[in-house]
Scaffold this motif. Sequence first.
Motif, PDB file in Angstrom:
ATOM      1  N   LEU A 286      -6.849   0.394  -8.458  1.00 12.76           N
ATOM      2  CA  LEU A 286      -7.218   1.306  -7.366  1.00 12.76           C
ATOM      3  C   LEU A 286      -6.067   1.497  -6.397  1.00 12.76           C
ATOM      4  O   LEU A 286      -5.282   0.570  -6.129  1.00 12.76           O
ATOM      5  CB  LEU A 286      -8.457   0.785  -6.647  1.00 12.76           C
ATOM      6  CG  LEU A 286      -9.770   1.041  -7.396  1.00 12.76           C
ATOM      7  CD1 LEU A 286     -10.872   0.118  -6.912  1.00 12.76           C
ATOM      8  CD2 LEU A 286     -10.179   2.496  -7.241  1.00 12.76           C
ATOM      9  N   LYS A 287      -6.003   2.711  -5.857  1.00  8.94           N
ATOM     10  CA  LYS A 287      -4.963   3.088  -4.911  1.00  8.94           C
ATOM     11  C   LYS A 287      -5.611   3.530  -3.604  1.00  8.94           C
ATOM     12  O   LYS A 287      -6.771   3.973  -3.609  1.00  8.94           O
ATOM     13  CB  LYS A 287      -4.137   4.250  -5.474  1.00  8.94           C
ATOM     14  CG  LYS A 287      -3.519   3.984  -6.828  1.00  8.94           C
ATOM     15  CD  LYS A 287      -2.814   5.244  -7.342  1.00  8.94           C
ATOM     16  CE  LYS A 287      -2.206   5.003  -8.718  1.00  8.94           C
ATOM     17  NZ  LYS A 287      -1.524   6.223  -9.234  1.00  8.94           N
ATOM     18  N   PRO A 288      -4.880   3.455  -2.499  1.00  9.49           N
ATOM     19  CA  PRO A 288      -5.450   3.922  -1.223  1.00  9.49           C
ATOM     20  C   PRO A 288      -5.951   5.363  -1.296  1.00  9.49           C
ATOM     21  O   PRO A 288      -6.956   5.707  -0.644  1.00  9.49           O
ATOM     22  CB  PRO A 288      -4.280   3.773  -0.246  1.00  9.49           C
ATOM     23  CG  PRO A 288      -3.490   2.640  -0.801  1.00  9.49           C
ATOM     24  CD  PRO A 288      -3.588   2.803  -2.296  1.00  9.49           C
ATOM     25  N   GLU A 289      -5.299   6.197  -2.095  1.00  8.90           N
ATOM     26  CA  GLU A 289      -5.737   7.591  -2.197  1.00  8.90           C
ATOM     27  C   GLU A 289      -7.041   7.749  -2.978  1.00  8.90           C
ATOM     28  O   GLU A 289      -7.582   8.864  -3.063  1.00  8.90           O
ATOM     29  CB  GLU A 289      -4.637   8.457  -2.833  1.00  8.90           C
ATOM     30  CG  GLU A 289      -4.065   7.910  -4.122  1.00  8.90           C
ATOM     31  CD  GLU A 289      -2.774   7.129  -3.903  1.00  8.90           C
ATOM     32  OE1 GLU A 289      -2.715   6.320  -2.953  1.00  8.90           O
ATOM     33  OE2 GLU A 289      -1.834   7.338  -4.715  1.00  8.90           O
ATOM     34  N   ASP A 290      -7.557   6.676  -3.553  1.00 10.38           N
ATOM     35  CA  ASP A 290      -8.874   6.725  -4.176  1.00 10.38           C
ATOM     36  C   ASP A 290     -10.001   6.554  -3.158  1.00 10.38           C
ATOM     37  O   ASP A 290     -11.180   6.681  -3.505  1.00 10.38           O
ATOM     38  CB  ASP A 290      -9.003   5.618  -5.235  1.00 10.38           C
ATOM     39  CG  ASP A 290      -8.079   5.816  -6.415  1.00 10.38           C
ATOM     40  OD1 ASP A 290      -7.478   4.823  -6.867  1.00 10.38           O
ATOM     41  OD2 ASP A 290      -7.949   6.965  -6.889  1.00 10.38           O
ATOM     42  N   THR A 291      -9.644   6.276  -1.920  1.00 17.59           N
ATOM     43  CA  THR A 291     -10.646   6.122  -0.863  1.00 17.59           C
ATOM     44  C   THR A 291     -11.445   7.404  -0.695  1.00 17.59           C
ATOM     45  O   THR A 291     -10.882   8.484  -0.500  1.00 17.59           O
ATOM     46  CB  THR A 291      -9.973   5.746   0.461  1.00 17.59           C
ATOM     47  OG1 THR A 291      -9.366   4.450   0.327  1.00 17.59           O
ATOM     48  CG2 THR A 291     -10.980   5.727   1.596  1.00 17.59           C
ATOM     49  N   ALA A 292     -12.767   7.280  -0.794  1.00 21.11           N
ATOM     50  CA  ALA A 292     -13.641   8.455  -0.721  1.00 21.11           C
ATOM     51  C   ALA A 292     -15.095   7.994  -0.794  1.00 21.11           C
ATOM     52  O   ALA A 292     -15.377   6.826  -1.095  1.00 21.11           O
ATOM     53  CB  ALA A 292     -13.352   9.409  -1.881  1.00 21.11           C
ATOM     54  N   VAL A 293     -15.973   8.946  -0.537  1.00 22.50           N
ATOM     55  CA  VAL A 293     -17.380   8.734  -0.872  1.00 22.50           C
ATOM     56  C   VAL A 293     -17.569   9.236  -2.297  1.00 22.50           C
ATOM     57  O   VAL A 293     -17.210  10.378  -2.609  1.00 22.50           O
ATOM     58  CB  VAL A 293     -18.324   9.472   0.089  1.00 22.50           C
ATOM     59  CG1 VAL A 293     -19.774   9.260  -0.334  1.00 22.50           C
ATOM     60  CG2 VAL A 293     -18.099   8.998   1.518  1.00 22.50           C
ATOM     61  N   TYR A 294     -18.113   8.396  -3.147  1.00 23.34           N
ATOM     62  CA  TYR A 294     -18.312   8.728  -4.553  1.00 23.34           C
ATOM     63  C   TYR A 294     -19.779   9.097  -4.787  1.00 23.34           C
ATOM     64  O   TYR A 294     -20.687   8.369  -4.392  1.00 23.34           O
ATOM     65  CB  TYR A 294     -17.904   7.547  -5.434  1.00 23.34           C
ATOM     66  CG  TYR A 294     -16.409   7.409  -5.554  1.00 23.34           C
ATOM     67  CD1 TYR A 294     -15.638   7.001  -4.476  1.00 23.34           C
ATOM     68  CD2 TYR A 294     -15.751   7.706  -6.752  1.00 23.34           C
ATOM     69  CE1 TYR A 294     -14.256   6.894  -4.574  1.00 23.34           C
ATOM     70  CE2 TYR A 294     -14.377   7.599  -6.866  1.00 23.34           C
ATOM     71  CZ  TYR A 294     -13.637   7.194  -5.774  1.00 23.34           C
ATOM     72  OH  TYR A 294     -12.263   7.096  -5.876  1.00 23.34           O
TER      73      TYR A 294
END
Length: 121
Positions: free
Chosen positions: A85-93
């Motif tokens: 996982l990368k910081p840019e994967d931060t999101a609501v899924y």
Amino acid sequence: QVQLVESGGGLVQAGGSLRLSCAATGTIFVINVMGWYRQPPGKQRELVARITSRSGTNYADSVKGRFTISRDNAKNTVYLQMNSLKPEDTAVYYCNLDGVWDRDNYSANYWGQGTQVTVSS
């Protein structure tokens, strides 16, 4: 009467892993496509991965090789294994089911409530 219950989100450090689950309840006969979307802060919702009833899969370029989508038809459940996982994967899924034949509909579309994934650097 179909409801989706998502689980598995949380906070993880970069390079870590999480596994999301989405279980559909209700009287369901067929689910054609199961998928995961995400909405990063301040951005539009985007497709992450989808899987058809014959297990054909599609992935966003940004997650290829890191994320794996799978489904358990007996449990009406879809999973998203997220590695590296990368910081840019931060999101609501969000979980999405499309082409659902259930008690009340022949081809319905359903969304989960969303689960937060936060990746720290």
